[in-house]
Design a protein around this motif. Structure first.
Motif, PDB file in Angstrom:
ATOM      1  N   TYR A  10       1.553  -2.051  29.803  1.00 47.67           N
ATOM      2  CA  TYR A  10       0.166  -1.602  29.688  1.00 47.67           C
ATOM      3  C   TYR A  10      -0.186  -0.437  30.617  1.00 47.67           C
ATOM      4  O   TYR A  10      -1.246   0.163  30.476  1.00 47.67           O
ATOM      5  CB  TYR A  10      -0.791  -2.763  29.980  1.00 47.67           C
ATOM      6  CG  TYR A  10      -0.831  -3.202  31.427  1.00 47.67           C
ATOM      7  CD1 TYR A  10      -1.819  -2.718  32.293  1.00 47.67           C
ATOM      8  CD2 TYR A  10       0.112  -4.071  31.940  1.00 47.67           C
ATOM      9  CE1 TYR A  10      -1.849  -3.111  33.624  1.00 47.67           C
ATOM     10  CE2 TYR A  10       0.085  -4.466  33.264  1.00 47.67           C
ATOM     11  CZ  TYR A  10      -0.895  -3.987  34.099  1.00 47.67           C
ATOM     12  OH  TYR A  10      -0.919  -4.368  35.422  1.00 47.67           O
ATOM     13  N   ASP A  39       0.133  -1.798  25.310  1.00 42.40           N
ATOM     14  CA  ASP A  39      -1.176  -2.428  25.213  1.00 42.40           C
ATOM     15  C   ASP A  39      -2.305  -1.433  25.462  1.00 42.40           C
ATOM     16  O   ASP A  39      -2.741  -1.231  26.597  1.00 42.40           O
ATOM     17  CB  ASP A  39      -1.255  -3.593  26.217  1.00 42.40           C
ATOM     18  CG  ASP A  39      -2.522  -4.420  26.048  1.00 42.40           C
ATOM     19  OD1 ASP A  39      -3.130  -4.380  24.954  1.00 42.40           O
ATOM     20  OD2 ASP A  39      -2.908  -5.112  27.007  1.00 42.40           O
ATOM     21  N   HIS A  40      -2.763  -0.793  24.383  1.00 43.09           N
ATOM     22  CA  HIS A  40      -3.956   0.057  24.421  1.00 43.09           C
ATOM     23  C   HIS A  40      -3.873   1.132  25.503  1.00 43.09           C
ATOM     24  O   HIS A  40      -4.778   1.282  26.333  1.00 43.09           O
ATOM     25  CB  HIS A  40      -5.212  -0.805  24.603  1.00 43.09           C
ATOM     26  CG  HIS A  40      -5.459  -1.737  23.455  1.00 43.09           C
ATOM     27  ND1 HIS A  40      -6.257  -1.409  22.374  1.00 43.09           N
ATOM     28  CD2 HIS A  40      -4.986  -2.979  23.201  1.00 43.09           C
ATOM     29  CE1 HIS A  40      -6.273  -2.420  21.518  1.00 43.09           C
ATOM     30  NE2 HIS A  40      -5.493  -3.382  21.998  1.00 43.09           N
ATOM     31  N   ASN A  41      -2.775   1.900  25.488  1.00 39.47           N
ATOM     32  CA  ASN A  41      -2.594   3.014  26.411  1.00 39.47           C
ATOM     33  C   ASN A  41      -1.851   4.109  25.652  1.00 39.47           C
ATOM     34  O   ASN A  41      -0.629   4.083  25.535  1.00 39.47           O
ATOM     35  CB  ASN A  41      -1.797   2.559  27.642  1.00 39.47           C
ATOM     36  CG  ASN A  41      -1.694   3.630  28.713  1.00 39.47           C
ATOM     37  OD1 ASN A  41      -1.614   4.819  28.428  1.00 39.47           O
ATOM     38  ND2 ASN A  41      -1.685   3.192  29.975  1.00 39.47           N
ATOM     39  N   ASP A  42      -2.611   5.067  25.114  1.00 39.73           N
ATOM     40  CA  ASP A  42      -2.034   6.089  24.235  1.00 39.73           C
ATOM     41  C   ASP A  42      -1.015   6.970  24.953  1.00 39.73           C
ATOM     42  O   ASP A  42       0.013   7.352  24.376  1.00 39.73           O
ATOM     43  CB  ASP A  42      -3.136   6.955  23.630  1.00 39.73           C
ATOM     44  CG  ASP A  42      -4.000   6.183  22.639  1.00 39.73           C
ATOM     45  OD1 ASP A  42      -3.531   5.143  22.132  1.00 39.73           O
ATOM     46  OD2 ASP A  42      -5.149   6.611  22.393  1.00 39.73           O
ATOM     47  N   ALA A  59       2.162   0.160  19.155  1.00 38.47           N
ATOM     48  CA  ALA A  59       0.885  -0.076  19.828  1.00 38.47           C
ATOM     49  C   ALA A  59       0.421  -1.495  19.537  1.00 38.47           C
ATOM     50  O   ALA A  59       0.664  -2.028  18.449  1.00 38.47           O
ATOM     51  CB  ALA A  59      -0.159   0.928  19.344  1.00 38.47           C
ATOM     52  N   ASN A  60      -0.199  -2.117  20.501  1.00 38.59           N
ATOM     53  CA  ASN A  60      -0.811  -3.423  20.287  1.00 38.59           C
ATOM     54  C   ASN A  60      -1.915  -3.279  19.254  1.00 38.59           C
ATOM     55  O   ASN A  60      -2.903  -2.577  19.472  1.00 38.59           O
ATOM     56  CB  ASN A  60      -1.373  -3.955  21.611  1.00 38.59           C
ATOM     57  CG  ASN A  60      -2.100  -5.285  21.456  1.00 38.59           C
ATOM     58  OD1 ASN A  60      -2.038  -5.920  20.402  1.00 38.59           O
ATOM     59  ND2 ASN A  60      -2.785  -5.709  22.498  1.00 38.59           N
ATOM     60  N   THR A  61      -1.761  -3.939  18.120  1.00 41.20           N
ATOM     61  CA  THR A  61      -2.760  -3.852  17.053  1.00 41.20           C
ATOM     62  C   THR A  61      -3.789  -4.969  17.145  1.00 41.20           C
ATOM     63  O   THR A  61      -4.689  -5.051  16.316  1.00 41.20           O
ATOM     64  CB  THR A  61      -2.076  -3.909  15.679  1.00 41.20           C
ATOM     65  OG1 THR A  61      -1.315  -5.126  15.584  1.00 41.20           O
ATOM     66  CG2 THR A  61      -1.163  -2.711  15.473  1.00 41.20           C
ATOM     67  N   GLN A  64      -6.865  -6.600  23.157  1.00 43.56           N
ATOM     68  CA  GLN A  64      -6.237  -6.121  24.375  1.00 43.56           C
ATOM     69  C   GLN A  64      -5.800  -7.290  25.247  1.00 43.56           C
ATOM     70  O   GLN A  64      -6.498  -8.274  25.409  1.00 43.56           O
ATOM     71  CB  GLN A  64      -7.207  -5.235  25.164  1.00 43.56           C
ATOM     72  CG  GLN A  64      -6.596  -4.636  26.423  1.00 43.56           C
ATOM     73  CD  GLN A  64      -7.558  -3.750  27.177  1.00 43.56           C
ATOM     74  OE1 GLN A  64      -8.740  -3.668  26.833  1.00 43.56           O
ATOM     75  NE2 GLN A  64      -7.082  -3.076  28.204  1.00 43.56           N
TER      76      GLN A  64
END
Length: 314
Positions: A10, A39-42, A59-61, A64
């Motif tokens: 993450y 986890d939600h970190n482009d 990516a975590n779909t 979070q």
């Protein structure tokens, strides 16, 4: 059996540790695919996709948090067995093979390994072996030989994919979000697997070992206190979902036998044992207080409001 290995990450702050984790998986010599879930970190996602084109970097779909990331991998994994390694852990040689070999019978639905700490310096006096769970490592009180246990440890574990999907995967309301140490989702899912089918077995293979990095902030008394408080809150949460008896079956013996023996040992050491004795007593009291507080006012790890820990949940 086909095997998928999952690592969830993450933050870019752990890039060097993540690199070591990914390398340790590729060195195992077994496993059919490696899945890295960001986890939600482009920014981390782009960097990881460029660094490991041979892996499935996703990516975590979901929601979070660690549970959402693990569930994302679980949905797409091809393996009959899905193994999980933390992004700040390094698998020792033979780790994956030992976990997979632990599925010695169809009734075994989960296998867990052990973890030893990689300290940033000398081992801290406030973390005796009985409290190593605070930093995600194997602690005194666990079995020392292979055999059945209630639950696995999150940094080193493997599951049969189909039964894990049958219980809905990991609960996103109890999984860790960022650095907030509210969790116990592994404990909860192992209990659910046995409640789904009483013949299901969770197995411990201590020789499936990983080395777990411990950051400097986790070697202080303040973290011992905060982590213990959060542990109590987490246990209250899973007690609501799986029942108090199952949720606290292992903790009862630990709190009544293992910790008192450790406290007495440290007290007999005199001033040298004072930091450890204080940490043991503080951990026991705050975990109990956290459990009572969590029983009164439920906490959801993914909630955007302020938690009972006094910090804002991500």
């Amino acid at each position: 059996m086909s095997v998928s290995v999952v690592i969830c990450a993450y933050t870019l702050d752990r890039w060097d540790q993540l690199t070591l984790a990914m390398t340790s998986v590729s060195d195992q010599g077994v496993g059919d695919e490696t899945i890295l879930v960001i986890d939600h970190n482009d920014e981390l996602l782009r960097r990881a996709q460029a660094r490991w084109p041979e892996a499935r970097v996703l990516a975590n779909t979901g929601k979070q948090g660690l549970s959402g990331a693990r569930n994302t991998a679980l949905q797409v994994a091809d393996g009959e067995i899905v193994a999980f390694l933390d992004d700040d852990a390094v698998a020792e040689p033979g780790w994956l093979r030992t976990l997979v070999d632990g599925f010695i019978a169809p009734s075994v639905v989960a296998v867990g390994g052990s973890a030893v700490p990689l300290w940033p310096g000398d081992a801290p006096a406030v973390l005796p072996e009985e409290l190593l769970w605070i930093v995600g490592c194997s602690y005194r009180g666990l079995p020392t030989r292979p055999g059945p246990v209630r639950n696995v440890m999150g940094c080193s574990m493997a599951f049969r994919r189909d039964p894990l999907l049958a219980v809905g995967g990991f609960n996103t309301d109890t999984g860790r979000v960022g650095k907030l140490p509210i969790g116990c989702e592994e404990t909860e899912v192992c209990i659910k697997l046995r409640q789904l089918d009483p013949t299901h077995t969770v197995r411990y293979e201590p020789s499936a070992r990983v080395r777990h990095h411990v950051s400097p902030d986790r070697t202080r008394m303040a973290y011992v206190a905060h982590r213990s408080w959060c542990e109590g809150i987490s246990k209250a949460g899973i007690a609501r979902t799986v029942g108090r008896q199952d949720a606290l079956s292992a903790e009862s013996a630990y709190a009544s036998r293992v910790l008192p023996a450790a406290l007495w040992r440290e007290l007999r050491r005199g001033p040298q044992g004072a930091p450890a004795a204080t940490a043991i007593l503080l951990s026991l009291l705050l975990a109990g207080a956290g459990f009572l507080r969590g029983s009164i006012a439920p906490v959801r790890a993914g909630s955007p409001r302020r938690s009972l820990t006094g910090r804002t949940l991500a």
